[in-house]
Design an enzyme around this catalytic site. Structure first.
Site, short mmCIF file in Angstrom:
data_model
loop_
_atom_site.label_atom_id
_atom_site.label_comp_id
_atom_site.label_asym_id
_atom_site.label_seq_id
_atom_site.Cartn_x
_atom_site.Cartn_y
_atom_site.Cartn_z
N GLY A 149 28.93 -1.72 5.99
CA GLY A 149 29.97 -2.09 6.94
C GLY A 149 31.18 -1.19 6.81
O GLY A 149 32.30 -1.56 7.17
N GLY A 179 31.57 1.42 8.51
CA GLY A 179 31.85 2.03 9.80
C GLY A 179 31.15 3.36 10.00
O GLY A 179 31.78 4.33 10.47
N SER A 180 29.86 3.43 9.66
CA SER A 180 29.15 4.71 9.80
C SER A 180 29.07 5.15 11.27
O SER A 180 29.19 6.34 11.56
CB SER A 180 27.75 4.64 9.18
OG SER A 180 27.05 3.53 9.63
N SER A 181 28.92 4.19 12.20
CA SER A 181 28.82 4.56 13.62
C SER A 181 30.12 5.18 14.12
O SER A 181 30.11 6.18 14.84
CB SER A 181 28.52 3.33 14.48
OG SER A 181 27.50 2.59 13.92
N ALA A 184 32.47 6.58 12.24
CA ALA A 184 32.74 7.85 11.55
C ALA A 184 31.90 8.98 12.15
O ALA A 184 32.40 10.08 12.37
CB ALA A 184 32.46 7.70 10.06
N ASP A 202 38.19 0.94 13.55
CA ASP A 202 37.38 1.79 12.66
C ASP A 202 37.46 3.26 13.08
O ASP A 202 37.46 4.17 12.25
CB ASP A 202 35.92 1.29 12.62
CG ASP A 202 35.42 0.78 13.96
OD1 ASP A 202 36.13 0.95 14.98
OD2 ASP A 202 34.32 0.21 14.01
#
Ligand code: MEV
Length: 328
Positions: free
Chosen positions: A108, A110-112, A114, A155
């Site tokens: 969680g 925030g890979s999407s 980033a 994010d």
């Protein structure tokens, strides 16, 4: 114009104000020192080739104009980001994109968001387009909404600006509070949360009990505003107290879980001034405000209660163009 570029952006942790921020209210988010890396190479062929192993996309190649619904879930943010950038700046090219993450997409962090920030920043570099942080935010936030339908954009802001930010839902206000590492201990529950489902769960409760939920949001705003002042002084004890108050309100919204509460109570028992879930709830991570002298005891307590201690530093640098390319 460049043909090969590598960009990195930090992951994030929500400190205060999750869910309320979806309704245009403020929150506080910090960038962590674990980063997402993206290498982009221009190609002749008018396709996007993507390798993103951390989201289970070993290799996917498709025409630039492929409808988003035909793109596999893990690749959607990259394809939508490219599409939005090409539309905004009226440019086009084939691309070969490879991503690598310092952190698991289950945390969680925030890979999407980033990866979305890395792709748009990387394209601006490739096409020699000067892009302000706000313009970068707008394209990336549109991308998140195109793919996910919901989200405040906090994010995205953390990945772009870095540090610890005061953020108002939708990006109405973005202000850096500090760049310091905060006295935080982070535990992962081992359960992957689905943000969209949890945002809908709170929306449902808000529909049924609007006065109660709006009052909870108003209390969360008071906590965020107080935390904003305390963060400038890094007052750990007071921040812990606010974390406990915020956690109580998130419990009331029904988005904490046994696993989260278990780690939160364990951390408090091990000497943290306060602890709360971080993000959408339903799993993912919890954070505890505690002086560094207590970290090892809290780490042990988190592990004893089935969690994973994540050694992260906060207030990390925002998106940056890297000098060295990631390995392909
Ligand atoms: C998710 O990490 C935090 C939420 O507030 C959603 C958002 O702000 O996009 C629940």
């Amino acid at each position: 114009m460049k043909n090969n570029i590598t960009v990195s952006a930090p992951g994030k942790l929500m400190l205060f104000g999750e869910h309320a921020v979806v309704y245009g209210l403020p929150c506080i988010v910090t960038a962590v020192d674990q980063r997402m890396w993206t290498n982009i190479i221009r190609t002749q062929k008018l396709t996007i080739k993507l390798a993103a192993p951390e989201v289970k996309i070993p290799k996917f190649e498709a025409d630039i104009n492929i409808p988003l619904k035909k793109v596999p879930q893990g690749a959607k943010f990259v394809f939508a980001a490219v599409k939005n950038f090409y539309k905004e700046y009226k440019v086009s090219s084939g691309l070969d994109i490879k991503t690598r993450s310092d952190f698991s997409s289950s945390f969680g962090f925030g890979s999407s968001s980033a990866v979305t920030v890395c792709v748009v920043k990387g394209l601006a570099e490739i096409f020699g387009i000067k892009i302000s942080n706000k313009a970068l935010f707008d394209i990336c936030y549109k991308t998140i909404l195109d793919v996910q339908g919901v989200g405040s954009g906090f994010d995205i802001a953390a990945a772009i600006w870095g540090g610890t930010l005061y953020f108002v839902g939708g990006g109405k206000k973005i202000a850096q509070i500090s760049k310091e590492n905060l006295p935080l201990t982070v535990g992962y529950t081992g359960v992957k949360a689905d943000t969209t489902t949890l945002v809908k769960k709170v929306a449902e409760l808000k529909k049924i009990k609007p006065k109660v939920v709006n009052s909870i949001f108003n209390l969360i705003v008071l906590i965020v505003e107080d935390a904003k002042k305390l963060l400038k002084k890094a007052n750990c004890e007071e921040l812990g107290r606010l974390a406990n108050l915020n956690q109580g309100l998130l419990e009331a919204l029904g988005i904490s879980t046994f696993e989260l509460s278990n780690l939160i109570y364990a951390s408090r028992g091990a000497g943290a001034f306060g602890a709360k879930l971080s993000g959408a709830g339903g799993g993912d991570c919890m954070i505890a405000f505690a002086p560094p002298t207590k970290t090892s005891k809290i780490k042990k307590a988190i592990e004893k209660h089935g969690g994973t201690f994540l050694p992260v530093k906060t207030g990390a640098e925002g998106v940056r163009v890297e000098k060295i390319n990631i390995k392909r």
